[in-house]
Design a protein around this motif. Structure first.
Motif, short mmCIF file in Angstrom:
data_model
loop_
_atom_site.label_atom_id
_atom_site.label_comp_id
_atom_site.label_asym_id
_atom_site.label_seq_id
_atom_site.Cartn_x
_atom_site.Cartn_y
_atom_site.Cartn_z
N ALA A 189 0.75 -1.10 -0.08
CA ALA A 189 0.04 0.13 0.00
C ALA A 189 0.79 1.37 -0.04
O ALA A 189 0.53 2.27 -0.66
CB ALA A 189 -0.90 -0.05 1.23
N LYS A 190 2.03 1.28 0.81
CA LYS A 190 2.86 2.36 1.00
C LYS A 190 3.44 2.63 -0.56
O LYS A 190 3.78 3.94 -1.02
CB LYS A 190 3.83 2.27 1.93
N ALA A 191 3.65 1.58 -1.41
CA ALA A 191 4.45 2.03 -2.42
C ALA A 191 3.51 2.35 -3.52
O ALA A 191 3.77 3.04 -4.65
CB ALA A 191 4.90 0.37 -3.05
N TYR A 192 2.04 2.09 -3.46
CA TYR A 192 1.29 2.61 -4.26
C TYR A 192 0.64 4.03 -3.90
O TYR A 192 0.34 4.80 -4.97
CB TYR A 192 0.00 1.47 -4.32
N ALA A 193 0.31 4.28 -2.86
CA ALA A 193 -0.24 5.54 -2.32
C ALA A 193 0.47 6.67 -2.66
O ALA A 193 1.51 6.83 -2.63
CB ALA A 193 -0.44 5.43 -0.95
N GLY A 194 -0.30 7.83 -2.97
CA GLY A 194 0.44 9.13 -3.13
C GLY A 194 0.45 9.83 -1.69
O GLY A 194 -0.05 9.08 -0.66
N HIS A 195 0.90 10.84 -1.68
CA HIS A 195 1.24 11.53 -0.44
C HIS A 195 -0.03 12.04 0.23
O HIS A 195 -0.01 12.26 1.36
CB HIS A 195 2.44 12.49 -0.43
N LEU A 196 -1.27 11.99 -0.39
CA LEU A 196 -2.36 12.66 0.25
C LEU A 196 -3.32 11.59 0.62
O LEU A 196 -4.41 11.64 0.98
CB LEU A 196 -2.98 13.72 -0.67
N MET A 197 -2.98 10.18 0.38
CA MET A 197 -3.92 9.25 0.61
C MET A 197 -3.52 8.38 1.95
O MET A 197 -2.26 7.84 2.18
CB MET A 197 -3.79 8.05 -0.80
N ALA A 198 -4.38 8.44 2.75
CA ALA A 198 -4.20 7.77 4.23
C ALA A 198 -4.40 6.20 3.95
O ALA A 198 -5.06 5.67 3.06
CB ALA A 198 -5.11 8.42 5.10
N ILE A 199 -3.44 5.55 4.87
CA ILE A 199 -3.46 3.88 4.75
C ILE A 199 -3.96 3.59 6.08
O ILE A 199 -3.60 3.96 7.35
CB ILE A 199 -2.19 3.43 4.54
N GLU A 200 -4.91 2.52 6.21
CA GLU A 200 -5.62 2.08 7.37
C GLU A 200 -5.38 0.64 7.16
O GLU A 200 -5.71 0.00 5.99
CB GLU A 200 -6.96 2.67 7.81
N ILE A 201 -4.96 -0.18 8.40
CA ILE A 201 -5.06 -1.69 8.37
C ILE A 201 -5.75 -2.16 9.39
O ILE A 201 -5.68 -1.83 10.40
CB ILE A 201 -3.68 -2.18 8.19
N GLU A 202 -6.67 -3.15 9.11
CA GLU A 202 -7.42 -3.87 10.34
C GLU A 202 -6.50 -5.14 10.92
O GLU A 202 -6.07 -5.98 10.01
CB GLU A 202 -8.60 -4.30 9.54
N VAL A 203 -6.46 -5.13 12.01
CA VAL A 203 -5.83 -6.39 12.60
C VAL A 203 -6.74 -6.94 13.42
O VAL A 203 -7.66 -6.27 14.27
CB VAL A 203 -4.60 -6.11 13.40
N ASP A 204 -6.64 -8.37 13.68
CA ASP A 204 -7.68 -9.05 14.51
C ASP A 204 -6.92 -9.50 15.89
O ASP A 204 -7.69 -9.85 16.88
CB ASP A 204 -8.12 -10.38 13.80
N THR A 205 -5.56 -9.40 15.84
CA THR A 205 -4.83 -9.53 17.06
C THR A 205 -3.74 -8.55 17.37
O THR A 205 -3.30 -7.95 16.47
CB THR A 205 -4.10 -10.90 16.96
N LEU A 206 -3.52 -8.73 18.58
CA LEU A 206 -2.36 -7.87 18.99
C LEU A 206 -0.98 -8.27 18.55
O LEU A 206 0.09 -7.51 18.38
CB LEU A 206 -2.23 -7.89 20.75
#
Length: 294
Positions: A189-206
């Motif tokens: 995602a980091k490699a794809y996103a432009g500088h204005l696009m936020a990235i969020e990830i969902e995690v199920d465990t700590l």
């Protein structure tokens, strides 16, 4: 027509209301009113609250009475975001009875539905007012109504999550499964996103969250969603975030949020609490339109 305070562009309002009126009017218009009402009959109507709540949708109600034809005067007694009690006047309408009755249901459909969302959001927001957490909605909206449903969330004291698939990256469990892991997904995602696009990830465990926090600041996502975790686990996640070093990520809690559980979730220290129920399932607010004939 009165000028109402709102932050919805008029073209969005008018397009939705026009489609609703066309659906309701069908091929011949309001045949009941045409058949029963005396020619030239005029009427005055009052919309009142029947239960406590928070109002949203007045601009759409106004548009329904405006678009149905010339001659109706719509005057809002309050603005969207206002809290009402049973008996409070929300709006008054006056003019040709045929037009008034032909637009009544479309106006009330929008107004009761959006006020229900605003009321549910306000109830959630009130329950966590003693914390710094904020209530936010999701993409669980009714087709075609996303803009106005998210507007109602704002009027109820909540905030908006992304509006669609194109305005932010949200990596969920199925994305992670295909990518091969949380780190791989974030890096892609980091490699794809432009500088204005936020990235969020969902995690199920700590354990998954720990992998995210082990990344350098520049490789971390902006937001981590801690999904379906009880308050005690969320509190551990908050502590991990603070102790990891570097810039903390924004934390969002989600999954099975109810009025009974939301305070405990907020007290864990998360930044946002998302609920799809607000837009997908909140009950309509009971509002009534009563007519007095001139």
């Amino acid at each position: 027509m009165s000028v109402l305070q709102n932050d919805l562009p008029r073209p969005i309002i008018d397009e939705l209301v026009r489609a609703a009126l066309l659906e309701d009017l069908g091929r011949a218009g309001d045949v009941t009113s045409q058949a029963c009402l005396p020619a030239g009959a005029r009427a005055e109507a009052v919309i009142r609250a029947r239960v406590p709540g928070t109002i949203a949708g007045l601009p759409l109600a106004e548009a329904a009475f405006r678009q149905i034809g010339d001659g109706l005067a719509f005057h809002a007694a309050i603005t969207d975001g206002h809290r009402v009690q049973p008996g409070d006047v929300v709006a008054r309408i006056a003019g040709p009875a045929l037009l008034l009755l032909s637009a009544e249901r479309v106006a009330l459909n929008f107004l009761t539905h959006l006020s229900g969302i605003a009321t549910a959001t306000q109830t959630y927001a009130d329950a966590i007012a003693h914390t710094s957490a904020k209530v936010t909605c999701t993409r669980k909206t009714l087709p075609g109504l996303r803009a106005v449903q998210k507007y109602a969330v704002r009027k109820g004291g909540g905030s908006n999550h992304r509006f669609g698939l194109d305005d932010a990256i949200l990596i969920k469990d199925n994305h992670i499964a295909v990518c091969g892991g949380v780190v791989e997904a974030v890096r892609a995602a980091k490699a794809y996103a432009g500088h204005l696009m936020a990235i969020e990830i969902e995690v199920d465990t700590l354990d998954q969250f720990a992998l995210i926090l082990a990344l350098p600041d520049a490789e971390r996502p902006d937001v981590v969603m801690l999904d379906n975790m009880p308050p005690e686990t969320l509190a551990k996640g908050v502590a991990m975030n603070q102790e990891a070093g570097g810039k903390p990520v924004i934390l969002e809690a989600s999954g099975g949020i109810t009025l009974e559980t939301i305070a405990g979730v907020a007290e864990s220290g998360v930044d946002y609490i998302s609920s799809g129920w607000l837009t997908s399932s909140a009950p309509s607010l009971d509002l009534g339109l009563d007519i007095d004939i001139d």
